[in-house]
Scaffold this motif. Structure first.
Motif, PDB file in Angstrom:
ATOM      1  N   THR A 266      11.361  -0.216   6.950  1.00  0.00           N
ATOM      2  CA  THR A 266      10.416  -0.952   8.221  1.00  0.00           C
ATOM      3  C   THR A 266      11.726  -2.216   9.012  1.00  0.00           C
ATOM      4  O   THR A 266      12.195  -1.753   9.933  1.00  0.00           O
ATOM      5  CB  THR A 266       9.971  -1.933   7.789  1.00  0.00           C
ATOM      6  OG1 THR A 266       9.933  -3.564   6.447  1.00  0.00           O
ATOM      7  CG2 THR A 266       7.852  -0.849   7.624  1.00  0.00           C
ATOM      8  N   SER A 267      13.050  -2.791   8.404  1.00  0.00           N
ATOM      9  CA  SER A 267      13.856  -3.085   8.903  1.00  0.00           C
ATOM     10  C   SER A 267      15.228  -2.882   9.845  1.00  0.00           C
ATOM     11  O   SER A 267      15.122  -2.791  10.590  1.00  0.00           O
ATOM     12  CB  SER A 267      14.454  -4.002   8.171  1.00  0.00           C
ATOM     13  OG  SER A 267      13.763  -5.448   6.866  1.00  0.00           O
TER      14      SER A 267
ATOM     15  N   VAL B 275       4.014   0.859   9.751  1.00  0.00           N
ATOM     16  CA  VAL B 275       4.274   0.973   8.072  1.00  0.00           C
ATOM     17  C   VAL B 275       3.601  -0.688   6.983  1.00  0.00           C
ATOM     18  O   VAL B 275       3.817  -0.704   5.977  1.00  0.00           O
ATOM     19  CB  VAL B 275       5.563   1.467   7.931  1.00  0.00           C
ATOM     20  CG1 VAL B 275       6.011   0.746   6.311  1.00  0.00           C
ATOM     21  CG2 VAL B 275       5.755   2.403   8.414  1.00  0.00           C
ATOM     22  N   THR B 276       4.370  -1.572   8.342  1.00  0.00           N
ATOM     23  CA  THR B 276       4.573  -2.959   7.674  1.00  0.00           C
ATOM     24  C   THR B 276       2.774  -3.333   7.616  1.00  0.00           C
ATOM     25  O   THR B 276       2.162  -4.011   6.192  1.00  0.00           O
ATOM     26  CB  THR B 276       5.239  -3.908   8.916  1.00  0.00           C
ATOM     27  OG1 THR B 276       6.111  -3.365   8.853  1.00  0.00           O
ATOM     28  CG2 THR B 276       5.074  -5.850   8.211  1.00  0.00           C
TER      29      THR B 276
ATOM     30  N   LEU C 221       1.104  -5.243   1.480  1.00  0.00           N
ATOM     31  CA  LEU C 221       0.604  -5.994   1.523  1.00  0.00           C
ATOM     32  C   LEU C 221       0.819  -7.661   0.839  1.00  0.00           C
ATOM     33  O   LEU C 221       2.084  -7.234  -0.607  1.00  0.00           O
ATOM     34  CB  LEU C 221      -0.924  -6.257   0.676  1.00  0.00           C
ATOM     35  CG  LEU C 221      -1.523  -4.412   0.995  1.00  0.00           C
ATOM     36  CD1 LEU C 221      -2.697  -4.925  -0.246  1.00  0.00           C
ATOM     37  CD2 LEU C 221      -2.211  -5.097   2.551  1.00  0.00           C
ATOM     38  N   GLY C 222       0.895  -8.643   1.431  1.00  0.00           N
ATOM     39  CA  GLY C 222       1.866  -9.159   1.316  1.00  0.00           C
ATOM     40  C   GLY C 222       2.907  -9.850   1.455  1.00  0.00           C
ATOM     41  O   GLY C 222       4.051 -10.475   1.103  1.00  0.00           O
ATOM     42  N   GLY C 223       3.347  -8.816   2.311  1.00  0.00           N
ATOM     43  CA  GLY C 223       4.946  -8.555   2.725  1.00  0.00           C
ATOM     44  C   GLY C 223       5.215  -8.241   3.813  1.00  0.00           C
ATOM     45  O   GLY C 223       4.872  -7.802   4.718  1.00  0.00           O
ATOM     46  N   SER C 224       6.694  -8.492   4.363  1.00  0.00           N
ATOM     47  CA  SER C 224       6.682  -8.505   6.164  1.00  0.00           C
ATOM     48  C   SER C 224       7.521  -7.467   5.807  1.00  0.00           C
ATOM     49  O   SER C 224       8.462  -6.450   7.709  1.00  0.00           O
ATOM     50  CB  SER C 224       7.579  -9.791   6.678  1.00  0.00           C
ATOM     51  OG  SER C 224       8.556 -10.116   5.680  1.00  0.00           O
ATOM     52  N   GLY C 225       8.263  -6.817   4.661  1.00  0.00           N
ATOM     53  CA  GLY C 225       9.138  -5.799   5.405  1.00  0.00           C
ATOM     54  C   GLY C 225       9.741  -4.851   4.768  1.00  0.00           C
ATOM     55  O   GLY C 225       9.835  -5.905   3.409  1.00  0.00           O
ATOM     56  N   ASP C 226      10.744  -3.581   4.873  1.00  0.00           N
ATOM     57  CA  ASP C 226      11.627  -4.133   3.369  1.00  0.00           C
ATOM     58  C   ASP C 226      12.739  -3.037   3.863  1.00  0.00           C
ATOM     59  O   ASP C 226      12.959  -3.233   5.448  1.00  0.00           O
ATOM     60  CB  ASP C 226      10.746  -2.676   2.626  1.00  0.00           C
ATOM     61  CG  ASP C 226      10.766  -1.640   3.082  1.00  0.00           C
ATOM     62  OD1 ASP C 226       9.257  -0.524   2.280  1.00  0.00           O
ATOM     63  OD2 ASP C 226      10.370  -1.480   4.115  1.00  0.00           O
ATOM     64  N   THR C 227      13.828  -2.738   3.075  1.00  0.00           N
ATOM     65  CA  THR C 227      14.925  -2.022   3.506  1.00  0.00           C
ATOM     66  C   THR C 227      14.266  -0.462   5.267  1.00  0.00           C
ATOM     67  O   THR C 227      15.422  -0.524   5.945  1.00  0.00           O
ATOM     68  CB  THR C 227      15.511  -0.969   2.805  1.00  0.00           C
ATOM     69  OG1 THR C 227      15.852  -1.477   2.051  1.00  0.00           O
ATOM     70  CG2 THR C 227      16.756  -0.648   3.140  1.00  0.00           C
TER      71      THR C 227
ATOM     72  N   LEU D 177       0.743  -1.284   0.196  1.00  0.00           N
ATOM     73  CA  LEU D 177      -0.346   0.222  -0.031  1.00  0.00           C
ATOM     74  C   LEU D 177       0.520   1.561  -0.178  1.00  0.00           C
ATOM     75  O   LEU D 177       1.422   1.235   1.131  1.00  0.00           O
ATOM     76  CB  LEU D 177      -0.967   0.063   1.394  1.00  0.00           C
ATOM     77  CG  LEU D 177      -2.003   1.489   1.658  1.00  0.00           C
ATOM     78  CD1 LEU D 177      -2.810   1.020   0.242  1.00  0.00           C
ATOM     79  CD2 LEU D 177      -2.612   1.168   3.174  1.00  0.00           C
ATOM     80  N   ALA D 178       0.416   2.105  -1.031  1.00  0.00           N
ATOM     81  CA  ALA D 178       1.546   3.187  -1.420  1.00  0.00           C
ATOM     82  C   ALA D 178       0.828   4.922  -0.475  1.00  0.00           C
ATOM     83  O   ALA D 178       1.336   5.421  -0.632  1.00  0.00           O
ATOM     84  CB  ALA D 178       1.510   4.293  -2.545  1.00  0.00           C
TER      85      ALA D 178
END
Length: 299
Positions: free
Chosen positions: A182-183, A169-170, A174-180, A24-25
């Motif tokens: 959020t990590s 943010v997470t 949708l369908g993802g656990s995170g990215d740079t 979701l943007a």
């Protein structure tokens, strides 16, 4: 755009959610939010940003100031306010908190541990230059609505980056656990952007063929449609402060552009109102089809 839109080539934080997941943007906290807890509330309205006379015009484009939707003050506070028991609950270390207000429940449902201050979630984007290249597939009004919702999302993402809100943010990935991004937040990091790194200052809406859409979404969407291309323009700063105090600037140099292509669909939610789901997102040099569209629009 907030929390890393500077998406400088190779270092964007919220743009590498491609190939394997949807995210979701943007979202808009519309009046329907207030309706969920009794409508007719007062709202905080942003003022239009002043014209940016230092920027060159985007070819054949239209420039306007910020026109973001009002934020229902019934769904934010005078200051950031911790939701009792939310952190433990979201960490799996406690039961769902009880006796919360409707506003606290609404933000906890979005996996936030606090209710934000109204002043921190009112968009303040710079003037944006747009080009509608869809040949009538997308109206000018609908394009402006998309831009407004995108600016709202990045405002909220900026708030999350400064207030230790990785789950918030997470929730929108949708369908993802995170990215740079959020990590980084999960390890105790904090991200602060200057205005022109928080938001894009150029947007193009582009009509694409069914084949292009299929390529961009790895066959998840197979019909012709519309995609959106945005660019933040330097100079601007995106300051990433790690838990150990290490500071890295992922901003943009003067006249450098951080570019991103998003494939979106619109959804509605009883709590959020209208928001955008991004089916895929591409940085420049990540995908041949996306690069051909970047070249087409000139961003």
């Amino acid at each position: 755009m907030g929390t890393s839109l500077p998406y400088p080539p190779g270092s964007s934080s919220l743009s590498r959610l491609t190939r394997s997941r949807r995210w979701l943007a943007t979202l808009t906290l519309l009046a329907s939010l207030a309706a969920g807890c009794g409508g007719g509330q007062a709202t905080a309205r942003p003022s239009a940003a002043p014209p940016d006379t230092s920027s060159s015009a985007h070819a054949n484009g239209t420039t306007s100031g910020a026109t973001a939707s009002p934020i229902p003050t019934s769904y934010c506070d005078a200051q950031d306010t911790t939701i009792p028991g939310a952190a433990a609950f979201l960490a799996g270390q406690g039961a769902h908190p009880t006796n919360l207000t409707a506003v606290q429940e609404a933000w906890l449902d979005m996996e936030a541990t606090m209710v934000p201050a109204c002043s921190e979630i009112v968009p303040n984007p710079p003037p944006v230059t747009t080009q509608n290249l869809t040949k009538g597939e997308l109206s000018t009004a609908d394009f402006q609505t998309w831009v407004t919702e995108d600016e709202m999302w990045w405002t909220l993402a900026e708030w999350a980056g400064q207030h230790d809100q990785p789950d918030f943010v997470t929730y929108f990935l949708l369908g993802g656990s995170g990215d740079t991004f959020t990590s980084f937040l999960r390890t105790g990091g904090k991200v602060v952007d200057s205005q022109t790194c928080e938001y894009a200052s150029k947007y193009d809406a582009v009509a694409v063929t069914a084949e292009q859409m299929s390529d961009l979404t790895v066959n998840r969407l197979t019909s012709a449609g519309v995609v959106f291309v945005g660019a933040a323009v330097g100079p601007c700063t995106s300051t990433w402060t790690a838990s150990d105090g290490t500071v890295t600037n992922k901003g943009l140099a003067a006249r450098e552009e951080g570019r991103e292509l998003d494939v979106t669909t619109t959804q509605t939610n009883a709590a959020l109102g209208q928001y955008l789901v991004v089916n895929d997102s591409w940085d420049q040099a990540d995908d041949a089809t996306a690069d051909s569209i970047f070249a087409q629009v000139g961003i």
